[in-house]
Scaffold this motif. Sequence first.
Motif, PDB file in Angstrom:
ATOM      1  N   LEU A 112      32.340  -5.106  35.608  1.00  0.00           N
ATOM      2  CA  LEU A 112      31.705  -6.284  36.201  1.00  0.00           C
ATOM      3  C   LEU A 112      31.221  -7.206  35.093  1.00  0.00           C
ATOM      4  O   LEU A 112      30.570  -6.762  34.152  1.00  0.00           O
ATOM      5  CB  LEU A 112      30.505  -5.866  37.051  1.00  0.00           C
ATOM      6  N   GLY A 113      31.537  -8.490  35.227  1.00  0.00           N
ATOM      7  CA  GLY A 113      31.098  -9.465  34.238  1.00  0.00           C
ATOM      8  C   GLY A 113      29.642  -9.857  34.433  1.00  0.00           C
ATOM      9  O   GLY A 113      28.908  -9.238  35.206  1.00  0.00           O
ATOM     10  N   ARG A 114      29.225 -10.919  33.735  1.00  0.00           N
ATOM     11  CA  ARG A 114      27.849 -11.400  33.849  1.00  0.00           C
ATOM     12  C   ARG A 114      27.728 -12.343  35.038  1.00  0.00           C
ATOM     13  O   ARG A 114      28.671 -13.032  35.398  1.00  0.00           O
ATOM     14  CB  ARG A 114      27.456 -12.159  32.580  1.00  0.00           C
ATOM     15  N   ASP A 115      26.525 -12.367  35.588  1.00  0.00           N
ATOM     16  CA  ASP A 115      26.227 -13.260  36.703  1.00  0.00           C
ATOM     17  C   ASP A 115      27.180 -13.091  37.876  1.00  0.00           C
ATOM     18  O   ASP A 115      27.516 -14.045  38.571  1.00  0.00           O
ATOM     19  CB  ASP A 115      26.179 -14.722  36.221  1.00  0.00           C
ATOM     20  N   VAL A 116      27.603 -11.872  38.053  1.00  0.00           N
ATOM     21  CA  VAL A 116      28.334 -11.506  39.260  1.00  0.00           C
ATOM     22  C   VAL A 116      27.276 -11.202  40.320  1.00  0.00           C
ATOM     23  O   VAL A 116      26.247 -10.605  40.005  1.00  0.00           O
ATOM     24  CB  VAL A 116      29.192 -10.253  38.985  1.00  0.00           C
ATOM     25  N   VAL A 117      27.512 -11.654  41.551  1.00  0.00           N
ATOM     26  CA  VAL A 117      26.572 -11.334  42.630  1.00  0.00           C
ATOM     27  C   VAL A 117      27.300 -10.466  43.650  1.00  0.00           C
ATOM     28  O   VAL A 117      28.388 -10.827  44.110  1.00  0.00           O
ATOM     29  CB  VAL A 117      26.033 -12.615  43.313  1.00  0.00           C
ATOM     30  N   ILE A 118      26.706  -9.333  43.964  1.00  0.00           N
ATOM     31  CA  ILE A 118      27.314  -8.427  44.941  1.00  0.00           C
ATOM     32  C   ILE A 118      26.349  -8.244  46.097  1.00  0.00           C
ATOM     33  O   ILE A 118      25.236  -7.744  45.932  1.00  0.00           O
ATOM     34  CB  ILE A 118      27.660  -7.073  44.296  1.00  0.00           C
ATOM     35  N   GLU A 119      26.789  -8.699  47.249  1.00  0.00           N
ATOM     36  CA  GLU A 119      25.966  -8.556  48.448  1.00  0.00           C
ATOM     37  C   GLU A 119      26.000  -7.114  48.946  1.00  0.00           C
ATOM     38  O   GLU A 119      26.768  -6.294  48.446  1.00  0.00           O
ATOM     39  CB  GLU A 119      26.472  -9.523  49.521  1.00  0.00           C
ATOM     40  N   PRO A 120      25.213  -6.787  49.951  1.00  0.00           N
ATOM     41  CA  PRO A 120      25.155  -5.398  50.439  1.00  0.00           C
ATOM     42  C   PRO A 120      26.488  -4.879  50.992  1.00  0.00           C
ATOM     43  O   PRO A 120      27.326  -5.655  51.442  1.00  0.00           O
ATOM     44  CB  PRO A 120      24.103  -5.464  51.549  1.00  0.00           C
ATOM     45  N   ASN A 121      26.629  -3.559  50.932  1.00  0.00           N
ATOM     46  CA  ASN A 121      27.742  -2.846  51.566  1.00  0.00           C
ATOM     47  C   ASN A 121      29.113  -3.247  51.021  1.00  0.00           C
ATOM     48  O   ASN A 121      29.997  -3.679  51.754  1.00  0.00           O
ATOM     49  CB  ASN A 121      27.704  -3.018  53.082  1.00  0.00           C
ATOM     50  N   VAL A 122      29.253  -3.094  49.741  1.00  0.00           N
ATOM     51  CA  VAL A 122      30.533  -3.368  49.087  1.00  0.00           C
ATOM     52  C   VAL A 122      31.001  -2.073  48.421  1.00  0.00           C
ATOM     53  O   VAL A 122      30.205  -1.342  47.839  1.00  0.00           O
ATOM     54  CB  VAL A 122      30.383  -4.507  48.053  1.00  0.00           C
ATOM     55  N   VAL A 123      32.306  -1.790  48.544  1.00  0.00           N
ATOM     56  CA  VAL A 123      32.871  -0.553  47.982  1.00  0.00           C
ATOM     57  C   VAL A 123      33.948  -0.910  46.960  1.00  0.00           C
ATOM     58  O   VAL A 123      34.873  -1.670  47.264  1.00  0.00           O
ATOM     59  CB  VAL A 123      33.490   0.326  49.092  1.00  0.00           C
ATOM     60  N   PHE A 124      33.795  -0.352  45.757  1.00  0.00           N
ATOM     61  CA  PHE A 124      34.790  -0.536  44.703  1.00  0.00           C
ATOM     62  C   PHE A 124      35.573   0.761  44.519  1.00  0.00           C
ATOM     63  O   PHE A 124      35.011   1.760  44.075  1.00  0.00           O
ATOM     64  CB  PHE A 124      34.110  -0.863  43.368  1.00  0.00           C
ATOM     65  N   GLY A 125      36.852   0.755  44.859  1.00  0.00           N
ATOM     66  CA  GLY A 125      37.718   1.869  44.508  1.00  0.00           C
ATOM     67  C   GLY A 125      38.074   1.755  43.034  1.00  0.00           C
ATOM     68  O   GLY A 125      37.578   0.873  42.330  1.00  0.00           O
ATOM     69  N   PRO A 126      38.970   2.617  42.547  1.00  0.00           N
ATOM     70  CA  PRO A 126      39.326   2.587  41.132  1.00  0.00           C
ATOM     71  C   PRO A 126      40.041   1.296  40.739  1.00  0.00           C
ATOM     72  O   PRO A 126      40.682   0.650  41.557  1.00  0.00           O
ATOM     73  CB  PRO A 126      40.290   3.774  40.991  1.00  0.00           C
ATOM     74  N   GLY A 127      39.901   0.942  39.461  1.00  0.00           N
ATOM     75  CA  GLY A 127      40.734  -0.096  38.864  1.00  0.00           C
ATOM     76  C   GLY A 127      40.349  -1.530  39.192  1.00  0.00           C
ATOM     77  O   GLY A 127      41.222  -2.383  39.274  1.00  0.00           O
ATOM     78  N   VAL A 128      39.073  -1.807  39.352  1.00  0.00           N
ATOM     79  CA  VAL A 128      38.662  -3.190  39.657  1.00  0.00           C
ATOM     80  C   VAL A 128      38.014  -3.828  38.427  1.00  0.00           C
ATOM     81  O   VAL A 128      37.128  -3.252  37.800  1.00  0.00           O
ATOM     82  CB  VAL A 128      37.680  -3.234  40.845  1.00  0.00           C
ATOM     83  N   VAL A 129      38.485  -5.036  38.108  1.00  0.00           N
ATOM     84  CA  VAL A 129      37.904  -5.812  37.014  1.00  0.00           C
ATOM     85  C   VAL A 129      37.415  -7.133  37.596  1.00  0.00           C
ATOM     86  O   VAL A 129      38.180  -7.865  38.216  1.00  0.00           O
ATOM     87  CB  VAL A 129      38.947  -6.080  35.905  1.00  0.00           C
ATOM     88  N   VAL A 130      36.128  -7.405  37.402  1.00  0.00           N
ATOM     89  CA  VAL A 130      35.511  -8.607  37.962  1.00  0.00           C
ATOM     90  C   VAL A 130      34.992  -9.441  36.798  1.00  0.00           C
ATOM     91  O   VAL A 130      34.148  -8.986  36.023  1.00  0.00           O
ATOM     92  CB  VAL A 130      34.351  -8.221  38.906  1.00  0.00           C
ATOM     93  N   ASP A 131      35.490 -10.663  36.666  1.00  0.00           N
ATOM     94  CA  ASP A 131      35.039 -11.529  35.576  1.00  0.00           C
ATOM     95  C   ASP A 131      33.711 -12.192  35.940  1.00  0.00           C
ATOM     96  O   ASP A 131      33.185 -11.994  37.034  1.00  0.00           O
ATOM     97  CB  ASP A 131      36.119 -12.568  35.264  1.00  0.00           C
ATOM     98  N   ASP A 132      33.215 -13.021  35.026  1.00  0.00           N
ATOM     99  CA  ASP A 132      31.900 -13.636  35.200  1.00  0.00           C
ATOM    100  C   ASP A 132      31.828 -14.530  36.443  1.00  0.00           C
ATOM    101  O   ASP A 132      32.826 -15.126  36.859  1.00  0.00           O
ATOM    102  CB  ASP A 132      31.558 -14.499  33.978  1.00  0.00           C
ATOM    103  N   GLU A 133      30.620 -14.640  36.976  1.00  0.00           N
ATOM    104  CA  GLU A 133      30.289 -15.607  38.035  1.00  0.00           C
ATOM    105  C   GLU A 133      31.098 -15.440  39.323  1.00  0.00           C
ATOM    106  O   GLU A 133      31.388 -16.418  40.014  1.00  0.00           O
ATOM    107  CB  GLU A 133      30.431 -17.041  37.495  1.00  0.00           C
ATOM    108  N   VAL A 134      31.471 -14.248  39.601  1.00  0.00           N
ATOM    109  CA  VAL A 134      32.168 -13.961  40.862  1.00  0.00           C
ATOM    110  C   VAL A 134      31.129 -13.597  41.921  1.00  0.00           C
ATOM    111  O   VAL A 134      30.109 -12.981  41.607  1.00  0.00           O
ATOM    112  CB  VAL A 134      33.163 -12.794  40.651  1.00  0.00           C
TER     113      VAL A 134
END
Length: 447
Positions: A269-291
Amino acid sequence: MRSLLVLVLAAGEGTRMASSLPKVLHKVAGRSMVGHVVATARGAGAAAVTVVVGPGRDDVAKEVKSIAPDAEIFVQAERRGTAHAVLAARAALERGYDDVVVMYGDTPLVEGSTLSALRTPLAEGAAVTVLGFRPADPTGYGRLLTDGGTLTAIREEKDATDAERAVTLCNAGLMAFDGRSILPILDAIGDDNAKKEFYLTDAVEIARAVGRDAAVTEADAAEVAGVNTRAQLAEAEAIIQQRLRAAAMANGATLIAPETVFLSIDTRLGRDVVIEPNVVFGPGVVVDDEVVIHAFSHLEGAHLSRGVSIGPYARLRPGAALGEGVRIGNFVEIKASELGAGTKVNHLSYVGDSSVGANTNIGAGSITCNYDGYNKHRTTIGANVFIGSNTLMVAPVTIGDGAYTATGSVITDTVPGDALAVGRARQVNKEGWAMRLRERLAALKNK
Ligand code: UD1
Ligand code: MG
């Protein structure tokens, strides 16, 4: 720098998982337990990682290799105790390492720093170090017997006297050995005990008998929890999730309700990523900044570039690659598809096996029909395309840059750039037709 061999024991088959899968292949945070242990060994700078598996356990060997391709696999032909299991890797021990650390494949939460702490007394001349902990219930664990602060023996529960059983400091299972003296010590271990097994834990008394030191390092009970049941698997999952959430927040992601977000060991997970409630990450996820990831989204094998927004209720499957600023809305599924920067798929769509250019808009309810029952086919959509609502794109098919598709179209042929494709029946109005129908049906009913 002292050279390190890590030996992972994974030959024992606990049956209490009620599973056809070997215990060490059960997953926590998206990675098998043995995979966690092997990764920790690698992370701690092991020059060699060896894993002892039971006969015919190619599945365990394969999993190990997927995490550490150069790991060596040894087979313990018969399950005759932990010392016997270590000796299955005699060829590796004979190569001569400064330190040898023995880990268990079913104890996935041990951290690299603990492994390092365990090695410290070896550098000061100890022959063996044991990781101790104080479990809430010591039943079943080996007890660490000490005399004035030094370790004198490890007594297995079944061989212990009542007084020894009252000891609360237990063997977590992790042991470190001076690599130059481990073989003679192991070769001196016998099976004269309650279980008729070769206990690795006997190494302590043997080392002491030849005048060498044995040391204890204490660990937190949560970190060394072994997994024998599905309930313990869930406990291990909870602990690792807490660690991953804390790390994500420390690295600059906002988790609005961290206890409802489930991460994988490899989630980035990058910087300033916002994740709201009830989110599931399986394997192999790349999240860049400000997502921004809105509530109730599920992601696996996906890359989200800077400024992407998905969900609520978005599903990203393996191979979803979203360019900068892409917007994915509610009830949208993306699989094996690259979407160019600024593209929008906002409502109720399936985009699979596709490549989509930049700044394209895919209207509500549009679907790529990628599967014919036998094979998957690709859909290629250009840049600045407007896909009208409820368009069905029957793959393989290509839609050129700047094209439009009329709402409700079934697209089966190439659409040239800047063209309008209409793939639906034209509307025909039949004046008064509905009224005449009603009159006829009413007359029939009243006969
Ligand atoms: C072992 C320790 C005990 C410690 C406990 C911590 C010994 C003799 N006892 O007991 O002091 O408190 O772990 O959980 O070491 N294995 C093999 N081959 C074998 C036997 C075991 O590969 O022949 C592997 C198992 O897969 C497992 C590990 O070694 O990963 C430990 O074996 P287990 O039978 O669970 O030992 P415990 O009786 O729990
Ligand atoms: Mg055990």
